[in-house]
Design a protein around this motif. Structure first.
Motif, mmCIF file in Angstrom:
data_model
loop_
_atom_site.group_PDB
_atom_site.id
_atom_site.type_symbol
_atom_site.label_atom_id
_atom_site.label_comp_id
_atom_site.label_asym_id
_atom_site.label_seq_id
_atom_site.Cartn_x
_atom_site.Cartn_y
_atom_site.Cartn_z
ATOM 1 N N ASP A 98 -24.945 -23.416 -71.503
ATOM 2 C CA ASP A 98 -25.347 -23.252 -72.834
ATOM 3 C C ASP A 98 -24.799 -22.073 -73.449
ATOM 4 O O ASP A 98 -24.622 -21.061 -72.756
ATOM 5 C CB ASP A 98 -26.915 -22.879 -72.246
ATOM 6 N N LEU A 99 -24.652 -22.114 -74.427
ATOM 7 C CA LEU A 99 -23.685 -21.160 -75.174
ATOM 8 C C LEU A 99 -23.691 -20.773 -76.646
ATOM 9 O O LEU A 99 -24.242 -21.985 -77.352
ATOM 10 C CB LEU A 99 -22.001 -21.223 -75.068
ATOM 11 N N VAL A 100 -23.452 -19.753 -77.061
ATOM 12 C CA VAL A 100 -23.383 -19.675 -78.299
ATOM 13 C C VAL A 100 -22.099 -19.682 -79.330
ATOM 14 O O VAL A 100 -21.227 -18.896 -78.651
ATOM 15 C CB VAL A 100 -24.083 -18.197 -78.943
ATOM 16 N N ILE A 101 -22.029 -20.195 -80.268
ATOM 17 C CA ILE A 101 -20.598 -20.447 -80.761
ATOM 18 C C ILE A 101 -20.282 -19.539 -81.632
ATOM 19 O O ILE A 101 -21.170 -18.545 -82.286
ATOM 20 C CB ILE A 101 -20.561 -21.737 -81.830
ATOM 21 N N ARG A 102 -19.016 -18.971 -81.324
ATOM 22 C CA ARG A 102 -18.613 -17.497 -82.055
ATOM 23 C C ARG A 102 -18.784 -17.630 -83.701
ATOM 24 O O ARG A 102 -18.403 -18.699 -84.256
ATOM 25 C CB ARG A 102 -17.016 -17.497 -81.716
ATOM 26 N N TYR A 103 -19.072 -16.630 -84.252
ATOM 27 C CA TYR A 103 -19.160 -16.295 -85.855
ATOM 28 C C TYR A 103 -20.429 -17.164 -86.052
ATOM 29 O O TYR A 103 -20.371 -17.568 -87.418
ATOM 30 C CB TYR A 103 -17.906 -16.671 -86.428
ATOM 31 N N SER A 104 -21.130 -17.507 -85.511
ATOM 32 C CA SER A 104 -22.502 -18.392 -85.869
ATOM 33 C C SER A 104 -23.520 -18.099 -84.801
ATOM 34 O O SER A 104 -23.508 -17.608 -83.855
ATOM 35 C CB SER A 104 -22.020 -19.806 -85.830
ATOM 36 N N TYR A 105 -24.791 -18.579 -85.191
ATOM 37 C CA TYR A 105 -25.855 -18.543 -84.547
ATOM 38 C C TYR A 105 -26.091 -19.699 -83.682
ATOM 39 O O TYR A 105 -27.018 -20.070 -83.083
ATOM 40 C CB TYR A 105 -27.272 -18.029 -84.981
ATOM 41 N N ASN A 106 -25.049 -20.693 -84.191
ATOM 42 C CA ASN A 106 -25.353 -22.078 -83.479
ATOM 43 C C ASN A 106 -25.190 -22.206 -82.038
ATOM 44 O O ASN A 106 -24.028 -21.411 -81.454
ATOM 45 C CB ASN A 106 -24.450 -23.045 -83.972
ATOM 46 N N THR A 107 -25.817 -22.970 -81.201
ATOM 47 C CA THR A 107 -25.691 -23.046 -79.805
ATOM 48 C C THR A 107 -25.160 -24.637 -79.387
ATOM 49 O O THR A 107 -25.543 -25.386 -80.193
ATOM 50 C CB THR A 107 -27.083 -22.800 -79.229
ATOM 51 N N MET A 108 -24.867 -24.476 -78.326
ATOM 52 C CA MET A 108 -24.421 -25.918 -77.826
ATOM 53 C C MET A 108 -24.279 -25.775 -76.350
ATOM 54 O O MET A 108 -24.411 -24.923 -75.500
ATOM 55 C CB MET A 108 -23.063 -26.142 -78.258
#
Length: 121
Positions: A98-108
């Motif tokens: 589970d991670l947070v995408i760089r330069y955003s608050y989006n997770t994936m």
């Protein structure tokens, strides 16, 4: 783009040991919980072990006392030390994060392509 790449699978005799590693790369701001899952032929994918960013771990009952999960937050890696392997541990082992995408608050949630572990009796 995010990529998880497993390494360390192979063939081992029952009672032996293997160490799996998984390296995460790409546009990652933060890795949260990471884990290992496995899928044996004809069976559903199942949880093996997870580890949070703070180091809290969780194991499937079938691997407790034999497997150890660890991570290196600086290197974006997670490892699975597998001892006293049994034929029923034979499966494809998948890394998950589970991670947070760089330069955003989006997770994936991301999966690796898997590493085959075969334990002979």
């Amino acid at each position: 783009q995010v990529q998880l790449v497993e390494s360390g699978g192979g063939l081992v005799q029952a009672g032996g040991s293997l160490r799996l590693s998984c390296a995460a790369s790409g546009s990652i701001s933060r890795l949260n919980t990471m884990g290992w899952y496995r899928q044996a032929p004809g069976q559903q994918r199942e949880l093996v072990a997870t580890i949070t960013s703070g180091g809290s771990t969780n194991y499937a009952d079938s691997v407790k006392e034999r497997f150890t999960i660890s991570r290196d937050n600086a290197k974006n890696t997670v490892n699975l030390q597998m001892n006293d392997l049994k034929p029923e541990d034979t499966a494809v082992y998948y890394c998950n994060a589970d991670l947070v995408i760089r330069y955003s608050y989006n997770t994936m949630n991301c999966w690796g392509k898997g590493a085959l572990v075969t334990v002979s009796s």
